[in-house]
Design an enzyme around this catalytic site. Structure first.
Site, mmCIF file in Angstrom:
data_model
loop_
_atom_site.group_PDB
_atom_site.id
_atom_site.type_symbol
_atom_site.label_atom_id
_atom_site.label_comp_id
_atom_site.label_asym_id
_atom_site.label_seq_id
_atom_site.Cartn_x
_atom_site.Cartn_y
_atom_site.Cartn_z
ATOM 1 N N THR A 31 15.834 -6.809 -34.619
ATOM 2 C CA THR A 31 15.510 -6.385 -33.246
ATOM 3 C C THR A 31 14.392 -7.267 -32.694
ATOM 4 O O THR A 31 14.454 -7.738 -31.546
ATOM 5 C CB THR A 31 15.108 -4.896 -33.217
ATOM 6 N N ASP A 86 12.147 0.837 -39.122
ATOM 7 C CA ASP A 86 13.277 1.399 -39.863
ATOM 8 C C ASP A 86 13.491 2.864 -39.509
ATOM 9 O O ASP A 86 14.609 3.369 -39.589
ATOM 10 C CB ASP A 86 13.037 1.227 -41.366
ATOM 11 N N LYS A 96 8.255 1.270 -41.858
ATOM 12 C CA LYS A 96 8.598 -0.127 -41.676
ATOM 13 C C LYS A 96 8.623 -0.820 -43.042
ATOM 14 O O LYS A 96 8.171 -0.271 -44.030
ATOM 15 C CB LYS A 96 7.565 -0.811 -40.765
ATOM 16 N N GLU A 105 2.845 -7.131 -40.792
ATOM 17 C CA GLU A 105 3.159 -6.306 -39.607
ATOM 18 C C GLU A 105 2.057 -5.279 -39.361
ATOM 19 O O GLU A 105 1.671 -5.028 -38.212
ATOM 20 C CB GLU A 105 4.509 -5.596 -39.808
HETATM 21 O O1 LIG Z 1 9.806 -3.514 -40.728
HETATM 22 C C1 LIG Z 1 10.560 -4.440 -40.543
HETATM 23 C C2 LIG Z 1 10.497 -5.687 -41.328
HETATM 24 O O2 LIG Z 1 9.558 -5.594 -42.353
HETATM 25 C C3 LIG Z 1 11.585 -4.359 -39.470
HETATM 26 O O3 LIG Z 1 10.940 -4.191 -38.264
HETATM 27 C C4 LIG Z 1 12.484 -3.210 -39.747
HETATM 28 O O4 LIG Z 1 13.059 -3.424 -41.028
HETATM 29 C C5 LIG Z 1 13.570 -3.082 -38.695
HETATM 30 O O5 LIG Z 1 14.433 -4.159 -38.784
HETATM 31 P P1 LIG Z 1 15.692 -4.315 -37.839
HETATM 32 O O6 LIG Z 1 15.184 -4.561 -36.463
HETATM 33 O O7 LIG Z 1 16.418 -5.514 -38.428
HETATM 34 O O8 LIG Z 1 16.504 -3.054 -37.943
#
Ligand SMILES: O=C(CO)[C@H](O)[C@H](O)COP(=O)(O)O
EC number: 5.3.1.6
Length: 232
Positions: A31, A86, A96, A105
């Site tokens: 995303t 997530d 996350k 992050e």
């Molecule tokens: O925390 C993260 C990475 O460490 C991502 O933001 C989380 O996994 C969401 O990913 P996606 O946008 O591919 O669903």
């Protein structure tokens, strides 16, 4: 509409919240990838921003997009971080780390005045814990740390199975910071604050994927359109 279309829709709304001169945290994941791509278009059109990437993958993408980058050493305070998640609940508590970038992050989000989560609407849950909680650990003393983490989970009435995250050929997945990740299938986390506090107190735990008190807004895209939570 596909899941990827929804992610792009949420990202497009977040790009509208970016204004000239902003210092941005750039998230990681599919995303956030849309957000960085759309931001790149704006930058090539004349928007002036600087970004701090939350992973080496995002750094490479942002550079390819022509987005000027800085570091938290040069620019310790950011205006806005835009990142995926997530899971999120109604009070903007997050899980996350599905992409393994949770440490950077969290550091970047904590250095930002605002954090907007972008996601497809399926990420919203009543109770956190459907997604396995990532716990980043130092490789030194892995088994001892795993036992200590399992003990914390047990004392919180949670399942204690911890899965070492693997990459290709069953090798342990290694984060940008050189650490491993233990994924904890918890089902439902009734007291995320207490669990977060207990996990960071374990020697060997570098960080965990519970993001509490960091997100200030969320943009969720579903088949019925975009819904905003908090401040965008
Ligand atoms: O925390 C993260 C990475 O460490 C991502 O933001 C989380 O996994 C969401 O990913 P996606 O946008 O591919 O669903």
């Amino acid at each position: 509409m596909s899941g990827d279309d929804l992610k792009r829709m949420a990202a497009a709304r977040a790009v509208e919240a970016v204004t000239d001169g902003m210092r941005l945290g750039l998230g990681t994941g599919s995303t956030a990838h849309h957000f960085v791509a759309l931001l790149g278009e704006k930058v090539r059109g004349g928007l002036k921003v600087t970004g701090v990437p939350t992973s080496e993958a995002t750094r490479a993408q942002a550079l390819a997009e022509g987005i000027p980058l800085t570091t938290l050493d040069e620019t310790p305070g950011l205006d806005l971080t835009v990142d995926g998640a997530d899971e999120l609940d109604a009070t903007l508590r997050l899980i996350k780390g599905g992409g393994g970038a949770l440490l950077r992050e969290k550091i970047v989000a904590a250095a930002s005045t605002r954090m907007i989560v972008i996601a497809d609407a399926s990420k919203k849950v009543e109770t956190l814990g459907r997604f396995a909680l990532p716990i980043e650990v130092n490789p030194f003393g892995l088994e001892a740390t795993r036992r200590a983490v399992a003990h914390v989970l047990e004392t919180h009435g949670l399942p204690t199975t911890l899965r070492l995250r693997t990459a290709a050929k069953d090798k342990a997945f290694v984060t940008d910071g050189g650490h491993f990740i233990l994924d904890a299938e918890l089902g439902a986390i009734d007291a995320p604050e207490a669990l977060a506090e207990a996990l960071v107190a374990v020697p060997g735990v570098v960080e965990h994927g519970l993001f509490i008190g960091l997100a200030t807004g969320a943009i969720l895209a579903g088949d019925d359109g975009v819904v905003e939570y908090g401040t965008i």
